[in-house]
Design an enzyme around this catalytic site. Sequence first.
Site, PDB file in Angstrom:
ATOM      1  N   TYR A  64     117.776  19.244 -22.795  1.00 42.46           N
ATOM      2  CA  TYR A  64     116.648  19.063 -23.816  1.00 42.46           C
ATOM      3  C   TYR A  64     116.458  20.731 -24.112  1.00 42.46           C
ATOM      4  CZ  TYR A  64     111.882  20.059 -25.068  1.00 42.46           C
ATOM      5  OH  TYR A  64     110.802  20.559 -25.798  1.00 42.46           O
ATOM      6  N   LYS A  96     116.984  22.687 -27.776  1.00 41.03           N
ATOM      7  CA  LYS A  96     115.751  23.232 -28.518  1.00 41.03           C
ATOM      8  C   LYS A  96     116.336  24.746 -28.695  1.00 41.03           C
ATOM      9  CE  LYS A  96     112.386  22.185 -29.890  1.00 41.03           C
ATOM     10  NZ  LYS A  96     112.017  21.740 -30.987  1.00 41.03           N
ATOM     11  N   THR A 101     109.656  25.516 -27.825  1.00 43.89           N
ATOM     12  CA  THR A 101     109.153  25.357 -26.506  1.00 43.89           C
ATOM     13  C   THR A 101     109.678  26.571 -25.511  1.00 43.89           C
ATOM     14  OG1 THR A 101     109.558  23.992 -24.404  1.00 43.89           O
ATOM     15  CG2 THR A 101     111.348  24.100 -25.698  1.00 43.89           C
ATOM     16  N   ASP A 102     108.568  26.664 -24.415  1.00 48.88           N
ATOM     17  CA  ASP A 102     108.982  27.782 -23.578  1.00 48.88           C
ATOM     18  C   ASP A 102     110.130  27.827 -22.667  1.00 48.88           C
ATOM     19  OD1 ASP A 102     107.864  25.808 -21.785  1.00 48.88           O
ATOM     20  OD2 ASP A 102     106.300  27.389 -21.109  1.00 48.88           O
ATOM     21  N   GLU A 103     110.555  26.247 -22.753  1.00 47.35           N
ATOM     22  CA  GLU A 103     111.844  25.848 -21.836  1.00 47.35           C
ATOM     23  C   GLU A 103     112.937  26.609 -22.189  1.00 47.35           C
ATOM     24  OE1 GLU A 103     111.922  21.988 -20.426  1.00 47.35           O
ATOM     25  OE2 GLU A 103     109.702  21.330 -21.003  1.00 47.35           O
TER      26      GLU A 103
END
Length: 362
Positions: free
Chosen positions: A158, A162, A132-134
């Site tokens: 989260y 990741k 993810t870009d997060e």
Amino acid sequence: MILVTGGAGFIGSNFVLDWLAQHDESIVNLDKLTYAGNLENLRSLEGEARHIFVHGDIGDSTLVSRLLAEHQPRAVLNFAAESHVDRSILGPGAFIETNVVGTLNLLEAVRAHWSALPADGQAAFRFLHVSTDEVYGTLGPGDPAFAETHRYEPNSPYSASKAASDHLVRAWHHTYGLPVLTTNCSNNYGPFHFPEKLIPLIIVNALAGQPLPVYGDGQQIRDWLYVKDHCSAIRRVLEAGTVGDTYNVGGWNEKANIDIVRGVCALLDELRPRADGKPYAAQITFVKDRPGHDRRYAIDARKLEKELGWKPAETFETGIRKTVEWYLTNPEWVEHVQSGAYREWLGQQYGHRQAQKESTKA
């Protein structure tokens, strides 16, 4: 043969369906079937010999090793993850267990399998990790979009979990030589999206006459990617990506959350008007913002386009119309995924935030 983990979830099931529609190659689909894993997503594959579903956990090394030995896949694609920021704030332990420990166990099982392959099998094998870009953190209004070289600055349990899994994948390549590929995508939307995320939540709540909860001022900006475009990007990276590299996947669609909500409402006004003639936007309710809410994400996907020739096929306008139309024509799917436990979680997540908002005003 390829092995897909998390292939009954939102992105994973779309990938499985698209793969089998476009390839003769079979899929072994390993999924734990947590609340967001749904076999109804794959109902159209009943009786399809090329789809082998296995109920299990990526953290079960014995099971994964057996599947690898039995099916000898040429690639493993890891979609399996706990993926909702709000749930990670309420219960971070599950995210560490799945996204960190689970990825570690999966990598070790795959490494043992890959190490025993003949030289040509090792050279052809791939482990593709979907992220993810997060992991990159948050951006200011004028900051350039996230490139693959952007440093990791995760801000939620989260995204931290990741980020840890991404680092494990990188380390297993540099330390052990495992041929890995990593993709970091922006916010996905489309069919089979579990209705805890913004777009399906707005559609489902609007049709049910419920409030449409928007965090804070609604000006949080995200880059939106139609899920089938994401799946096509993953197929392309698997086909031609450089081993050890990371590829950002984005839709070139930066939009504020409140604009997304109003746009969905406008589409519903057109496609399924309220019986009283009022606009769905009248149901919008601003609630207390969540802790540590990242203000802006934006993906720079130029590397993927320049090196592998990929770019999204859908604009946001075409993709969001397809999405709303899918939810309108699949009410049974929505009804079945909305269990009592899901409704209880919604009340816990948004009910107290509305009360906090009203208390602050008072």
